[in-house]
Design a protein around this motif. Structure first.
Motif, PDB file in Angstrom:
ATOM      1  N   UNK A  97       6.693  12.513  53.702  1.00 33.04           N
ATOM      2  CA  UNK A  97       7.808  11.600  53.415  1.00 33.04           C
ATOM      3  C   UNK A  97       8.155  10.723  54.616  1.00 33.04           C
ATOM      4  N   UNK A  98       7.294  10.690  55.606  1.00 34.29           N
ATOM      5  CA  UNK A  98       7.650   9.987  56.837  1.00 34.29           C
ATOM      6  C   UNK A  98       7.818   8.487  56.639  1.00 34.29           C
ATOM      7  N   UNK A  99       7.113   7.910  55.645  1.00 34.93           N
ATOM      8  CA  UNK A  99       7.234   6.471  55.437  1.00 34.93           C
ATOM      9  C   UNK A  99       8.215   6.118  54.324  1.00 34.93           C
ATOM     10  N   UNK A 100       8.910   7.121  53.779  1.00 32.42           N
ATOM     11  CA  UNK A 100       9.885   6.867  52.716  1.00 32.42           C
ATOM     12  C   UNK A 100      11.198   6.348  53.297  1.00 32.42           C
ATOM     13  N   UNK A 101      11.904   5.595  52.479  1.00 27.43           N
ATOM     14  CA  UNK A 101      13.246   5.114  52.834  1.00 27.43           C
ATOM     15  C   UNK A 101      14.208   5.699  51.812  1.00 27.43           C
ATOM     16  N   UNK A 102      15.217   6.404  52.295  1.00 30.78           N
ATOM     17  CA  UNK A 102      16.197   7.026  51.403  1.00 30.78           C
ATOM     18  C   UNK A 102      17.586   6.567  51.812  1.00 30.78           C
ATOM     19  N   UNK A 103      18.305   5.993  50.861  1.00 28.83           N
ATOM     20  CA  UNK A 103      19.680   5.562  51.097  1.00 28.83           C
ATOM     21  C   UNK A 103      20.642   6.605  50.534  1.00 28.83           C
ATOM     22  N   UNK A 104      21.637   6.963  51.351  1.00 26.10           N
ATOM     23  CA  UNK A 104      22.707   7.874  50.919  1.00 26.10           C
ATOM     24  C   UNK A 104      24.047   7.225  51.251  1.00 26.10           C
ATOM     25  N   UNK A 105      25.142   7.723  50.646  1.00 28.32           N
ATOM     26  CA  UNK A 105      26.427   7.020  50.826  1.00 28.32           C
ATOM     27  C   UNK A 105      26.910   6.930  52.266  1.00 28.32           C
ATOM     28  N   UNK A 106      26.688   7.966  53.093  1.00 26.94           N
ATOM     29  CA  UNK A 106      27.267   7.945  54.433  1.00 26.94           C
ATOM     30  C   UNK A 106      26.394   8.741  55.395  1.00 26.94           C
ATOM     31  N   UNK A 107      26.728   8.645  56.666  1.00 27.22           N
ATOM     32  CA  UNK A 107      25.917   9.285  57.706  1.00 27.22           C
ATOM     33  C   UNK A 107      25.929  10.806  57.588  1.00 27.22           C
ATOM     34  N   UNK A 108      27.059  11.366  57.186  1.00 24.40           N
ATOM     35  CA  UNK A 108      27.127  12.829  57.076  1.00 24.40           C
ATOM     36  C   UNK A 108      26.146  13.344  56.024  1.00 24.40           C
ATOM     37  N   UNK A 109      26.089  12.683  54.858  1.00 27.67           N
ATOM     38  CA  UNK A 109      25.147  13.114  53.832  1.00 27.67           C
ATOM     39  C   UNK A 109      23.711  12.849  54.267  1.00 27.67           C
ATOM     40  N   UNK A 110      23.502  11.800  55.082  1.00 31.50           N
ATOM     41  CA  UNK A 110      22.160  11.538  55.601  1.00 31.50           C
ATOM     42  C   UNK A 110      21.696  12.677  56.497  1.00 31.50           C
ATOM     43  N   UNK A 111      22.577  13.166  57.354  1.00 34.12           N
ATOM     44  CA  UNK A 111      22.219  14.290  58.220  1.00 34.12           C
ATOM     45  C   UNK A 111      21.966  15.552  57.393  1.00 34.12           C
ATOM     46  N   UNK A 112      22.800  15.765  56.362  1.00 37.09           N
ATOM     47  CA  UNK A 112      22.647  16.955  55.529  1.00 37.09           C
ATOM     48  C   UNK A 112      21.317  16.922  54.757  1.00 37.09           C
ATOM     49  N   UNK A 113      20.887  15.737  54.313  1.00 32.23           N
ATOM     50  CA  UNK A 113      19.617  15.654  53.592  1.00 32.23           C
ATOM     51  C   UNK A 113      18.443  15.994  54.507  1.00 32.23           C
ATOM     52  N   UNK A 114      18.502  15.531  55.737  1.00 29.13           N
ATOM     53  CA  UNK A 114      17.420  15.846  56.678  1.00 29.13           C
ATOM     54  C   UNK A 114      17.288  17.354  56.854  1.00 29.13           C
ATOM     55  N   UNK A 115      18.417  18.041  56.963  1.00 29.20           N
ATOM     56  CA  UNK A 115      18.383  19.497  57.085  1.00 29.20           C
ATOM     57  C   UNK A 115      17.870  20.139  55.796  1.00 29.20           C
ATOM     58  N   UNK A 116      18.284  19.595  54.638  1.00 27.38           N
ATOM     59  CA  UNK A 116      17.831  20.151  53.362  1.00 27.38           C
ATOM     60  C   UNK A 116      16.324  19.965  53.191  1.00 27.38           C
ATOM     61  N   UNK A 117      15.765  18.854  53.652  1.00 30.47           N
ATOM     62  CA  UNK A 117      14.318  18.652  53.580  1.00 30.47           C
ATOM     63  C   UNK A 117      13.582  19.661  54.466  1.00 30.47           C
ATOM     64  N   UNK A 118      14.152  19.919  55.633  1.00 30.79           N
ATOM     65  CA  UNK A 118      13.563  20.916  56.526  1.00 30.79           C
ATOM     66  C   UNK A 118      13.540  22.292  55.845  1.00 30.79           C
ATOM     67  N   UNK A 119      14.658  22.651  55.197  1.00 32.51           N
ATOM     68  CA  UNK A 119      14.698  23.938  54.484  1.00 32.51           C
ATOM     69  C   UNK A 119      13.707  23.953  53.326  1.00 32.51           C
TER      70      UNK A 119
END
Length: 1019
Positions: free
Chosen positions: A45-67
């Motif tokens: 997914x390194x070349x994917x672009x994902x838009x989320x509502x705010x920075x906090x949810x962006x950080x949470x998604x990165x952690x969720x992908x790691x899990x």
């Protein structure tokens, strides 16, 4: 990347939804990871672009992908914060690089420029110099209108003038509409001159630029826009552009997949419906609700489906759900079950609790979270828009060592660095003001506090007697001259003076004293306040950490504001610092708890937990009523193309629905808020109505918490607290313990205190306690009496003239030394002049003069009482020796002296005991002699002189009074030396003229029915 995974397939849906109640980000991450093979291919997914509502949810998604990748290292996608209607996110930076857009104004510059225009408007139209703080408040309202216009695609301010002309408005609205020319005319001209853009306008332009770039050069990598309701124009532009990309997806949060065409028609007509924003977005994207697919990989059950149906129905507009029973039958038949079974499935795991007040609500929430920690692997999330409630619960959890910071952060003014800046700003206004000085120096960042405790206790309390730090130093060094019985010594004075000297040096180095300045430049003044904060703090404080960064941002914003506001009064600058501190929110800077969280609805929308606690469910809290427009008539909004403010209610309802559909949900609301009755949220009422409609009397029972009722836990905790107090302490305190042979020494005034208020005497003499005056206290009777005594003594002992003018000057000087304000002296000077004339007349009529008059004479007598020594002491104000050798003892009072009735009742023995000491030769340099008279002189507005024992209530001679007093003294001391003697609190309350300082310690209000503490005999 895996070839043509299902969600990115050519025939796959382009618009998806993740149902309410699911953990949105984990569901999104899980499917993305599974279908791209992320676990085995870290860069899938390194070349994917994902838009989320705010920075906090962006950080949470990165952690969720790691899990989701099995906690193995990955190359994360480009996760961008798109910004949502209720967030404060900045415009996307990646998109603005695609077009040469003018820079966006910083929030401070925008606010400052609008405030300057507001002040210009008032100066031109009302010839008023509007205070900067008021101008900023109006500017914030104008800024809000600008944002709403930018978020409304059809906004057209050019219609405003015609609307005003055709409307029948009250006069003040015409003025408001004229005022709005600031944003319809002046503001566009200002932006053009500055070559700048408004943030939301720039955000839309950036989105349009990116959409054009995608259309011209479509990326073949995944582009996912997830979690947004599409409530902003920029969001809808990006969504539409993403749908035209080969691997572009839109993942909506919580679309109601059960609604039919008729329902969608009704939803379109209600902006407060939780699905209104979503259907509006779908209409603009040209997507039918039926074409939206449910995100794969999410397990579903009949109970989850029933909960979603029930919640969506409960949040529908009241006029669309008038027949609850028919609605329930429809819902049940769609689920293939009876109404009762449907309701039981839907309400399974849903609990409703009404707390008596917000304090109990916070306690209940904290206990529920504590319970979750006790359950292995359980997580809990408190969600509330009430920031105060969130902070309260966070504080309560610390009792058990649980640090759970609110995700929304705290206002800068509540952080260590921000609070220090605010305290230093207050201090700079008046460096010697006691409260400001102590508050600043007691801050945890301050490095030098040596001598502060001494300075505060002995020299800053009581009336303020100085106006500068140098004046404070002089007051410290001369304080012993006005204290009749000082509790400090020379070392204390030296220690306190040394601290003041260091403070003088600090202000000299920083130039932070703005007390004598009418106008200051905001930027320069902010710099000296920052210098003051840095000077008194341990380096690198207060600029370290998240709150230190926020403090820097605050001062930078003040500097930007001042460029537009111009010179202002120091007080106005301090008000701006405090208001800006309240607006700036800072992350707590603490690591999140692994199993507990406290979030706002926006942060929680895309996340979940095994237990979700929704608190603050009261009207005007959640949902919050839309703020009224300060300058625009509500009926103009539709004609001007502005969005309906009720759409915020719809977004709030959508957030609630997302959360309330979780498997285990507790709904909390308070019956009272801010000590007033409170109304439960409309969503709670509708949910209860549906439950009762389906289950009749069982509805409340099903929603009740059952055995694990947190309110019962709260009640037990409170009952234990009350019980422990009432068990260990009697209702009315009756202490008996005291040192052997106590009391060993009492003055004549303390003998009276022992009779009138034994508990106060015990607390003062046995416990060694003493009441401390508050800072900046009004001048009390004790220091005023001391000052008057000094003035009268100086009249007799100094070589000055014995005239009214001289005595007035002495009184003015002595009263000023103890803190009498100059304006008070000026207001009462004529009264004092009459009192002085009377006193000089009384003085000239005295038989004794010269060496036969002694002032402030100390005396004592030694006794053996109940087998133990005892010393009686006194200080006589004035002792006169008559030609026949007899003595006259005079006591000056600045209030009402004791009556003969009190003396006869042996409750006021000060003068008879002084007669006893004089008769036995106990006064220094005054041989023993009979006492001819005891006289009170009331030196007050209505002066008077009265000889004791000359009224019908008391005809005894001074000698007889002395004999009675001596016998009573011996009985009193002997009785209190008895081991069983109890020290009661004011047993003769009618003779206690004021609170001696120990009523609170004695808890009189609890057992005596007192309603006013410190009120004379009723205290």
């Amino acid at each position: 990347m895996a070839n043509d995974p299902r969600i990115f397939g050519a025939d796959s849906p382009k618009v998806w939804t993740i149902p309410p109640g699911a953990d949105f980000l984990r569901a999104l991450a899980g499917t993305l990871a599974a279908e791209t093979g992320l676990a085995g291919q870290p860069d899938a997914l390194s070349d994917a672009i994902i838009y989320l509502p705010n920075r906090r949810s962006a950080r949470a998604l990165t952690l969720a992908l790691y899990d989701a990748a099995g906690e193995t290292p990955i190359l994360p996608p480009d996760v961008r914060a798109m910004g949502d209607l209720e967030s404060d996110e900045a415009p996307p930076s990646a998109e603005t690089a695609l077009i040469a857009l003018p820079a966006a104004l910083s929030p401070a510059k925008r606010l400052g420029a609008l405030a300057a225009m507001v002040r210009q408007y008032y100066a031109a139209n009302y010839r008023t110099d509007l205070p900067p703080a008021s101008a900023l408040a109006a500017a914030r309202e104008l800024s809000r209108l600008l944002d709403q216009a930018a978020l409304s695609e059809q906004a057209d301010w050019s219609k405003l003038s015609d609307l005003v002309e055709s409307a029948d408005l009250a006069g003040h609205w015409h003025g408001s509409v004229k005022f709005l020319k600031i944003i319809t005319e002046a503001w566009p001209d200002f932006l053009a001159g500055e070559h700048a853009m408004d943030p939301f306008v720039r955000r839309l332009a950036a989105a349009e630029a990116l959409a054009a770039e995608w259309a011209a050069n479509p990326p073949h990598t995944p582009v996912v826009i997830a979690g947004s309701t599409g409530a902003t124009p920029a969001g809808r532009v990006l969504m539409k552009a993403a749908l035209g990309l080969p691997k572009g997806l839109v993942v909506l949060p919580g679309l109601d997949t059960f609604a039919d065409g008729e329902a969608w028609t009704a939803i379109r007509q209600s902006v407060s419906h939780p699905q209104n924003s979503l259907i509006d977005t779908l209409d603009r994207l040209g997507i039918a609700p039926g074409d939206v697919a449910t995100w794969p990989g999410i397990p579903d059950t009949d109970r989850r489906a029933a909960r979603r149906r029930l919640i969506h129905e409960a949040l529908a507009p009241a006029d669309a759900t008038a027949d609850w029973r028919a609605t329930l039958k429809t819902l049940a038949s769609a689920s293939g079950s009876t109404v009762e079974d449907f309701a039981l499935d839907a309400l399974d795991g849903l609990t409703l609790i009404e707390a008596p007040d917000e304090a109990a609500e916070a306690e209940a929430a904290a206990l529920l979270m504590r319970q979750a920690v006790e359950t292995p692997d359980e997580t809990a999330a408190l969600v509330t828009p009430d920031a105060g409630l969130a902070r309260r619960v966070s504080s309560l959890l610390k009792r058990w060592g649980l640090d759970v910071p609110p995700s929304a952060g705290v206002p800068l003014g509540r952080t260590p660095a921000g609070s220090l800046i605010g305290l230093c700003a207050n201090w700079a206004l008046d460096p010697s003001e006691p409260v400001a000085l102590v508050a600043a120096l007691k801050h945890g960042f301050v490095k030098d506090r040596d001598g502060l405790a001494t300075l505060e206790r002995h020299f800053l309390r009581g009336p303020r007697r100085w106006r500068t730090l140098k004046g404070l130093r002089d007051s410290v060094l001369t304080r012993h001259e006005i204290e009749p019985y000082p509790r400090f010594d020379g070392d204390d004075q030296a220690e306190a003076a040394a601290l003041v000297d260091r403070l003088i040096a600090v202000f000299d180095r920083t130039g932070a004293d703005v007390s004598g300045t009418d106008r200051v430049d905001g930027k320069a003044a902010a710099e000296v306040i920052a210098a003051l904060a840095g000077e008194i703090s341990e380096a690198p404080l207060p600029w370290a950490g998240e709150d230190g960064r926020g403090a820097t941002v605050l001062l930078e914003s003040i500097a930007e504001l001042s460029d537009y506001l111009g010179p202002m009064s120091p007080r106005a600058l301090v008000d701006i610092i405090h208001s800006q501190s309240a607006q700036l929110t800072i992350s707590a800077g603490m690591e999140e708890h692994p199993r507990l969280s406290i979030r706002g609805p926006l942060e929680a929308r895309l996340q979940s937990a095994s237990r979700v606690i929704l608190a603050g469910l009261n009207e005007d809290v959640w949902p919050q009523r839309p703020a009224p427009d300060a300058f625009l008539p509500r009926r103009f909004r539709a004609d001007l193309g502005l969005n309906d403010p009720e759409d915020r209610l719809g977004l709030s309802a959508h957030d609630f629905a997302q959360l309330a559909c979780a498997a285990n949900v507790v709904l909390l609301h308070a019956a009272r808020r801010d000590d007033s009755p409170a109304v439960a949220s409309r969503w709670v009422w509708r949910l209860k109505t549906l439950a009762e409609g389906a289950l009749d009397d069982r509805g409340a029972e099903v929603l009740a918490p059952g055995d694990g009722d947190p309110l019962a836990w709260v009640g037990v905790m409170q009952a234990r607290g009350r019980g422990s107090l009432s068990t260990e302490f009697p209702v009315e305190p009756k202490p008996v313990r005291k040192p052997e042979g106590w009391p060993k020494r009492l003055s004549v005034t303390r003998v009276d205190l022992l009779q009138r208020d034994p508990y106060a005497s015990w607390a003062e003499s046995v416990l060694g306690l003493s009441s401390i005056e508050p800072m900046n206290a009004p001048l009390g009777p004790a220091p005023r009496g001391t000052a008057i005594h000094h003035a009268l003594e100086r009249l007799e002992t100094e070589n000055g003239p014995k005239t009214a003018a001289h005595l007035l000057s002495l009184l003015e000087y002595e009263l000023a030394r103890v803190g009498e304000p100059l304006e008070d002296w000026a207001a009462r000077r004529a009264v004092w002049a009459r009192t002085v004339d009377w006193y000089l007349g009384w003085r000239s009529a005295r038989q004794a003069s010269g060496k036969d008059v002694k002032l402030e004479v100390r005396g004592k007598l030694d006794y053996e009482i109940a087998g133990q020594p005892f010393t009686l002491s006194a200080t006589a104000d004035r002792v006169e020796r008559l030609p026949d050798g007899a003595l006259v003892i005079i006591d000056f009072k600045t209030g009402n002296p004791p009556s003969d009735k009190e003396i006869a009742a042996e409750l006021s023995q000060q003068m008879p005991l002084q007669a006893l000491i004089a008769r036995k030769g106990g006064y220094e340099a005054i041989p023993a002699a009979p006492v001819a008279a005891l006289e009170y002189v009331a030196f007050k507005a209505k002066p008077d002189a009265r000889i004791v024992g000359t009224s019908s209530r008391l005809t005894a001679t001074p000698g007889e009074l002395a004999d009675t007093a001596e016998a009573g003294l011996k009985r009193l001391i002997a009785n209190y030396r008895d081991q069983g003697a109890a020290f009661l609190s004011a047993p003769r309350v009618q003779f206690v003229k004021y609170d001696n300082g120990f009523n609170r310690l004695a808890r009189r209000a609890e057992w005596a029915g007192d309603t006013e503490e410190g009120e004379g005999g009723d205290a």
